[in-house]
Structure formats: structure tokens, C-alpha cells
Design a protein around this motif. Structure first.
Motif, mmCIF file in Angstrom:
data_model
loop_
_atom_site.group_PDB
_atom_site.id
_atom_site.type_symbol
_atom_site.label_atom_id
_atom_site.label_comp_id
_atom_site.label_asym_id
_atom_site.label_seq_id
_atom_site.Cartn_x
_atom_site.Cartn_y
_atom_site.Cartn_z
ATOM 1 N N THR A 1 0.859 -1.174 0.000
ATOM 2 C CA THR A 1 0.000 0.000 0.000
ATOM 3 C C THR A 1 0.902 1.233 0.000
ATOM 4 O O THR A 1 1.762 1.371 0.858
ATOM 5 N N LEU A 2 0.718 2.081 -1.012
ATOM 6 C CA LEU A 2 1.576 3.253 -1.159
ATOM 7 C C LEU A 2 0.759 4.525 -0.978
ATOM 8 O O LEU A 2 -0.329 4.655 -1.526
ATOM 9 N N ALA A 3 1.305 5.479 -0.229
ATOM 10 C CA ALA A 3 0.649 6.765 0.001
ATOM 11 C C ALA A 3 1.314 7.816 -0.881
ATOM 12 O O ALA A 3 2.517 8.040 -0.779
ATOM 13 N N LEU A 4 0.528 8.434 -1.761
ATOM 14 C CA LEU A 4 1.083 9.446 -2.661
ATOM 15 C C LEU A 4 0.283 10.737 -2.527
ATOM 16 O O LEU A 4 -0.935 10.699 -2.347
ATOM 17 N N PRO A 5 0.968 11.879 -2.619
ATOM 18 C CA PRO A 5 0.241 13.148 -2.523
ATOM 19 C C PRO A 5 -0.452 13.471 -3.840
ATOM 20 O O PRO A 5 0.112 13.250 -4.909
ATOM 21 N N LYS A 6 -1.696 13.957 -3.756
ATOM 22 C CA LYS A 6 -2.418 14.307 -4.975
ATOM 23 C C LYS A 6 -1.742 15.504 -5.636
ATOM 24 O O LYS A 6 -0.958 16.213 -5.014
ATOM 25 N N VAL B 1 0.742 12.145 4.147
ATOM 26 C CA VAL B 1 1.542 10.983 3.719
ATOM 27 C C VAL B 1 2.413 10.441 4.859
ATOM 28 O O VAL B 1 2.378 9.240 5.147
ATOM 29 N N PRO B 2 3.180 11.303 5.571
ATOM 30 C CA PRO B 2 3.998 10.744 6.666
ATOM 31 C C PRO B 2 3.157 10.101 7.768
ATOM 32 O O PRO B 2 3.591 9.134 8.392
ATOM 33 N N ILE C 1 5.521 8.605 -1.027
ATOM 34 C CA ILE C 1 6.439 9.599 -1.586
ATOM 35 C C ILE C 1 5.978 10.961 -1.108
ATOM 36 O O ILE C 1 4.792 11.291 -1.177
ATOM 37 N N VAL C 2 6.925 11.746 -0.594
ATOM 38 C CA VAL C 2 6.560 13.046 -0.033
ATOM 39 C C VAL C 2 7.784 13.941 -0.018
ATOM 40 O O VAL C 2 8.926 13.462 0.028
ATOM 41 N N GLY C 3 7.554 15.252 -0.065
ATOM 42 C CA GLY C 3 8.664 16.208 -0.031
ATOM 43 C C GLY C 3 9.362 16.202 1.315
ATOM 44 O O GLY C 3 8.735 16.008 2.349
ATOM 45 N N LYS C 4 10.679 16.433 1.289
ATOM 46 C CA LYS C 4 11.465 16.475 2.521
ATOM 47 C C LYS C 4 10.936 17.573 3.457
ATOM 48 O O LYS C 4 10.980 17.431 4.678
ATOM 49 N N ASP C 5 10.445 18.672 2.878
ATOM 50 C CA ASP C 5 9.922 19.774 3.705
ATOM 51 C C ASP C 5 8.751 19.290 4.551
ATOM 52 O O ASP C 5 8.705 19.524 5.764
ATOM 53 N N VAL C 6 7.834 18.562 3.926
ATOM 54 C CA VAL C 6 6.661 18.049 4.640
ATOM 55 C C VAL C 6 7.085 16.998 5.664
ATOM 56 O O VAL C 6 6.566 16.923 6.770
ATOM 57 N N LEU C 7 8.078 16.200 5.278
ATOM 58 C CA LEU C 7 8.570 15.144 6.155
ATOM 59 C C LEU C 7 9.188 15.735 7.432
ATOM 60 O O LEU C 7 8.893 15.285 8.549
ATOM 61 N N ILE C 8 10.020 16.754 7.273
ATOM 62 C CA ILE C 8 10.643 17.396 8.443
ATOM 63 C C ILE C 8 9.564 17.999 9.333
ATOM 64 O O ILE C 8 9.568 17.841 10.548
ATOM 65 N N GLU C 9 8.596 18.665 8.693
ATOM 66 C CA GLU C 9 7.550 19.328 9.462
ATOM 67 C C GLU C 9 6.691 18.311 10.222
ATOM 68 O O GLU C 9 6.171 18.604 11.292
ATOM 69 N N SER C 10 6.552 17.100 9.695
ATOM 70 C CA SER C 10 5.690 16.097 10.325
ATOM 71 C C SER C 10 6.305 15.553 11.608
ATOM 72 O O SER C 10 5.593 15.117 12.510
ATOM 73 N N ARG D 1 7.656 12.798 11.929
ATOM 74 C CA ARG D 1 7.357 11.367 11.986
ATOM 75 C C ARG D 1 8.622 10.545 11.800
ATOM 76 O O ARG D 1 9.465 10.872 10.967
ATOM 77 N N ALA D 2 8.713 9.431 12.554
ATOM 78 C CA ALA D 2 9.903 8.582 12.511
ATOM 79 C C ALA D 2 9.754 7.499 11.455
ATOM 80 O O ALA D 2 9.500 6.345 11.754
#
Lengths: 215, 395
Positions: A13-18, A62-63, A75-84, A86-87
Motif C-alpha cells: 500500500t503506497l501513500a502518494l500526494p495528490k 503521507v507521513p 512519496i513526499v517532499g522532505k519539507d513536509v517530512l521534516i515538518e511532520s 514522523r519517525a
């Protein structure tokens, strides 16, 4: 929702941003050998392919889906990942959707920074603390630059892609917090439990990205 | 539709609200959870782990690993107390105070609630949760580590989880970084990047620190050290290739080989596990349930204050109950008993009997329908609720 336990062991199962990243992500994943096609324009939020489910999400979600294990990878941008905060694992830098998170002020502004407007309060707080700037953070949702132009804030922290919006609005980048690109993120348990599928995918994506950027 | 403003809930004592991150546990979940707890306690007990009960209130201490996340209270004397936020530290205190002379190895089990002030990561986390676990204290041999792996597998097997155990060794990454001549802040940042298996961040930090291509390759290799037993061979090769003699790293691999041989069963390994888990000094491990992307058990080896070695693991009951609920045997049928003899008969045959509280048949029947009770019993006779009283008194 399909309960996690009901999936076959090798189902992914893959989570992708619209939006734009979705197309680029699907294309890249298809080149990496996954049986995916761009879904027809529809209202479906979940797309089924042989052995793969694609969840179409807001990029901030996504995270969350990956960290909590509802999606195995995404798949998600590093910016969103840092802000989340999430580990999750982030084994591949996919190198598209490049942008940077920057501190932005009106050209020539020199006063102290007492208030900062941003969509990224967590990254902004970490940066301001590291810089020793005791500024108040105002969380905004869009057109962040307006905060600096209208005096709502003394500076803003926002994404910059080309810098066109900044130039058109008499703004300049004062500092870059970090550069961001799209990342493959993987749930910590899924990487181990579904490694027969994920490990080859990770290696194939690394090869593709490396080949695409051999200039 | 609109929820009350968070800053001013309307007189919380009079609403049905409970604080965020807490929950009411209702039937049948309560019974499922108790069933699982009892099974785990039984297995731990059969392996010689004796139960202890710890106070939920502790003295607050800045040295406590969870101090920043613990709920604080002030008692009437002005003393700052903390709600228990983690078991291992509390068990260490108990062992020092109550079992200073062992005898070691000391095997103890615990169970109870924990509280955290903030939600760790917002969604999907509780602020109040229930753990059971064990500690094996006073010995640090490979046999001791292997015992905990065996016990973890046995406990999960007893509750019907087909688990995969994964073993890590945070000291391995640290030893490889040390061999590569990395220290201070750069080493800390790399620990974090490697733990997230972020090749991009490793590259960024390598560029910033001016690391050689060879060292950078080694760091990337660390992010790929996960999988089956073959991982130990790759880890050993990596340790030998290091600039230093790789003594610490090789020792870690040798220890893991020992433990794996003593354990005997299949294990997963991840030698890129890094120091996210602050107090662990040796092997760490977790258990995954098939098809579930969240660990159901976790633990490792640590040193107690004063240097006494310890190791243990804990199981979160909320998650375990969630995973296993569909597989648990259904509860026994409930019947409504019209007299004590009927109730005794029903209970003797393994049913649950609730007693009638009135002679009003209409009311009894209404209750049975609402409660999902299909049969009534009186004396030695069972009657279907459907037919009961339908042409009774009036006829």
C-alpha cells in the motif's frame, strides 16, 4: 478501509500526494517496474492495481499514513517530512519537486525579527531557536508572502522554487533553512516485513535516479 | 457540529468528555484485554518471572529518561511528583532498594498503566496506556539475551501471535562511526540520519563534514544493514574494512552470532538501528506481528544506576488487543435466569447467567432483546426468548 491483516503478505500500500507529485511519482514507480498507470480522472481516493493499492492523500498526511503503518511506503517532499516529525525511513532521494525552505523578508528590511509567518511552524521553531532569534511564530495557510508585505510579520519562512514570486513582490531570501526534494519514505516495520518487495524497489529507484542525474 | 473551543471546555466535570489521549475501555474489549494480560502473566510466571507492583506516583527527577514527557503533580507538602511514564527506571529503583543482594539473576515481571504528558506524535498515540513486561537483572551473558528472545516468542505464541523477532545493536553504528574517526556533533547528526536510513542526509552531512568517499560509502552501507542472518556477514566485513581495528564493532557482531545460535529460530537483524533508544547498552529487539506495520513488543539491554546489568521487554496491551481481538474465542452465551436454580445450572454448563430482577415478563423480554440475550432458564428448562411470555399470562 481494508484492515491491515487482510492484505496478502506481499501486497503493497503506497501513500502518494495528490497533484503534480502524483503524476511524477507514478511514472517513476512504473519505470521501476510496478504495474501502475495514471488513474482516470475520478473521485476515487484509492486506486487498486495488481498487488498494489495507491492512496491519494494531502501531502501532509503521507507521513502520518506511513508512520502509523496504514501505508507501507509513500512519496513526499522532505519539507513536509521534516515538518511532520514522523519517525519513518527515507531510503531514497528521488530528486524531483526540488525547492528550498527559506527565511524571506522585504528587500532592505533590517529591523529585529519579532514575528514570523509560516506554514511550517515546527521547522521554523527549530531554526529560530538554533539562530537564537526569540520570535513569535504565526501559523498561516497560504500566500505566506503577504504576511511580510502587510506587516503581519517581520519575516516569513516559506518554500521557494524559482524565486519569481519573491522578485515580483519586492521580497528576498535572507537565509536557506534546507533544500527539499521528494523522498521515498517507508514504514519501519514494513521495510523489514515486506523487504522481498521493498528492497528491490529501493534499489531500482536508486539506479533510476542516479541514471537520470548523470549529466 | 462545532466542537467547543479547546481553551474553555464547558465545565468538564459535567460533560461526558475525557482528556485527549485517554479512553474508556468497554466490553468486550475489557475482557479480551484481561484474557491476554492473564495469558502473558502466566507464561512469564512459568519462566520464573515473579510479579511486583510499582507505585504509579514517583518522585520527579531531571535524571529520569522520560522526565520531559512525564505528568507532574505537587503534593500537599510541596514535593514534585511524577506519574509513572516508563517501567524500566522504576524497576531499577525497586531492585536497588529491595533486592540489593539479589540473588542474581533476578527475574521480575510487572504490569500497569503509564502516562505521558504530551502526545508523542499526535495522532494514533495514547497518553494513558497499559504495559506488561519482564526484567532479567544481574547477568549480561549471551544466554541471558537469548532467554529474553525465547520468552518473547513464547509469550506471543501463547496469545496466538505469529511473531517475527528483529534484533539490533545500537552500539554497532556508534563503533563504526568511531572507527571512521567521527566525533561530537557530527557523530550525533549521523546517528540520527543512519537511524532514519536517510542516504540523502548522510550525503549532506558527509559533504558538510568533508568526509572521504570511502567513509561516505561505509555510512551508506550502514543504512542497508537489515534483513536475515546474511546481515551479520556484511556487518563483519564492514567492521573489518574500517580504518580502526573494528574491535568494538566486531565484538557486537560476535555477540549477536552467539545469541542467534543460542536462540536457534529465525531472526531478522537491523544493524543500522541507532541511538534513538537512549539507555540501551547492548542488544535491542522488537517483535512484529505478521501483516501489522507496528511492533507489538520491544526491549533490550541496559545498565541500572550503579552498573548492575539488566535486560527486559514490554508489551503494549492496547495494540496487542487490537491485533488479536478478531482471533479471540467468543465470550460464553449469556442467558437470563428466572430463578437461582436455573442460574446455577446455566453457569455449571459454562454459560453466563444474569438474574431476573422482576416478574414483569414484558419488561424482561424487552431487556433480553436490547441486551442480545436469546434464551431464558428456569429450574432445568431453557426457553427461547422469542416464545417466552408471548401467550403466557394473558392466555
Amino acid at each position: 478501509m481494508t484492515p491491515a491483516a487482510a492484505r496478502t503478505p506481499d501486497h503493497l500500500t503506497l501513500a502518494l500526494p495528490k497533484g503534480r507529485i502524483l503524476e511524477e511519482a507514478l511514472e517513476l514507480l512504473a519505470r521501476a517496474g510496478l504495474p501502475l498507470t495514471m488513474p482516470e480522472k475520478s473521485r476515487a481516493l484509492r486506486h487498486e492495481f495488481p498487488g498494489i493499492t495507491i492512496l491519494e492523500l494531502r501531502n501532509q498526511d503521507v507521513p502520518v499514513y506511513v508512520d502509523l503503518g496504514v501505508a507501507d511506503a509513500g512519496i513526499v517532499g522532505k519539507d513536509v517530512l521534516i515538518e511532520s516529525g514522523r519517525a519513518v525511513y527515507e531510503p531514497v532521494d528521488l530528486r524531483f519537486a526540488a525547492c528550498r525552505l527559506s527565511l524571506i523578508r522585504e528587500i532592505g528590511a533590517t529591523g529585529t525579527i519579532g514575528r514570523v509567518g509560516t506554514k511550517y511552524p515546527r521547522a521554523a521553531r527549530a531554526y529560530l531557536n538554533a539562530q537564537g532569534i526569540p520570535a513569535e511564530i504565526v501559523k498561516l495557510s497560504g500566500n505566506i508572502e503577504l504576511a511580510a508585505l502587510t506587516g503581519l510579520a517581520d519575516a516569513v519562512i516559506d518554500l521557494v522554487q524559482t524565486g519569481g514570486t519573491l522578485r515580483a513582490n519586492n521580497l528576498e531570501e535572507v537565509d536557506v533553512l534546507f533544500e527539499s526534494t521528494a523522498r521515498l519514505v517507508v514504514n519501519r516495520a514494513a521495510l523489514k516485513l515486506r523487504r522481498e518487495r521493498l528492497r528491490p524497489l529501493i534499489e531500482r529507484l536508486r539506479e533510476l535516479v542516479a541514471a537520470d542525474h548523470l549529466v | 457540529m462545532s466542537s467547543p473551543a479547546r481553551s474553555a471546555p464547558p465545565s468538564p466535570a459535567r460533560t461526558a468528555a475525557i482528556p485527549e489521549g485517554t479512553r474508556d475501555v468497554l466490553p468486550p474489549e475489557w475482557a479480551q484485554r484481561e484474557h491476554l494480560r492473564a495469558r502473558l502473566v502466566e507464561v512469564f510466571g512459568a519462566w520464573g518471572y515473579r510479579g511486583v507492583e510499582l507505585p504509579a506516583l514517583e518522585y520527579a527527577s531531571a535524571e529520569h529518561p522520560q522526565d520531559a514527557r512525564a505528568f507532574k503533580l505537587i503534593d500537599s507538602g510541596g514535593q514534585v511528583l511524577a506519574l509513572r511514564s516508563e517501567f524500566t527506571t522504576a524497576m531499577g529503583r525497586l531492585v536497588r532498594a529491595r533486592f540489593p543482594a539479589g540473588p542474581f539473576p533476578l527475574r521480575l515481571q510487572y504490569g500497569g498503566r503509564l502516562w505521558l504528558r504530551a502526545l508523542t506524535s499526535e495522532l494514533g498515540r495514547l497518553r494513558e496506556f497499559y504495559q506488561v513486561g519482564v526484567e532479567l537483572i544481574g547477568v549480561a551473558t549471551p544466554q541471558a539475551d537469548a532467554e529474553l528472545l525465547h520468552l518473547a516468542a513464547a509469550a506471543l505464541d501463547a496469545v496466538g501471535v505469529s511473531a517475527q523477532l528483529e534484533v539490533g545493536y545500537p552500539g554497532f553504528v556508534d563503533a563504526v562511526l568511531e572507527d571512521a574517526g567521527l566525533h561530537g556533533e557530527a557523530r550525533d547528526a549521523l546517528h540520527d540520519a543512519i537511524d532514519r536510513k536517510s542516504g540523502a542526509d548522510v550525503d549532506l552531512l558527509a559533504r558538510r563534514g568533508g568526509l572521504s568517499a570511502e567513509v561516505t560509502r561505509t555510512l551508506h552501507a550502514l543504512t542497508d544493514l537489515y534483513g536475515g542472518a546474511e546481515v551479520l556477514d556484511s556487518a563483519e566485513a564492514l567492521a573489518r574494512a574500517g580504518a580502526g581495528q573494528g574491535a568494538r564493532a566486531l565484538e557486537a557482531v560476535a555477540h549477536l552470532r552467539n545469541v542467534a545460535a543460542l536462540y536457534g529460530g529465525p531472526l531478522l537483524f537491523d544493524l543500522g538501528v541507532s541511538r534513538r533508544y537512549g539507555y540501551y547498552t547492548g542488544l535491542t529487539f522488537r517483535a512484529y506481528a505478521d501483516g501489522l506495520n507496528q511492533p507489538v513488543l520491544g526491549g533490550g539491554r541496559y545498565a541500572l544506576e550503579g552498573g548492575l546489568p539488566g535486560a527486559g521487554f514490554a508489551v503494549g496491551l492496547e495494540r496487542l488487543t487490537g491485533v488479536l481481538a478478531p482471533t479471540l474465542p467468543p465470550e460464553p452465551e449469556v442467558v437470563l435466569a428466572l430463578d437461582l436454580a436455573g442460574a446455577a445450572l446455566a453457569r455449571a454448563s459454562g454459560l453466563t447467567a444474569e438474574l431476573a430482577w422482576t416478574d414483569d415478563e414484558t419488561e424482561l423480554r424487552k431487556f433480553c432483546v436490547a441486551r442480545g440475550i436469546a434464551r431464558m432458564v428456569q429450574g432445568e428448562t431453557f426457553t427461547a426468548v422469542d416464545s417466552f411470555g408471548s401467550n403466557g399470562v394473558d392466555a
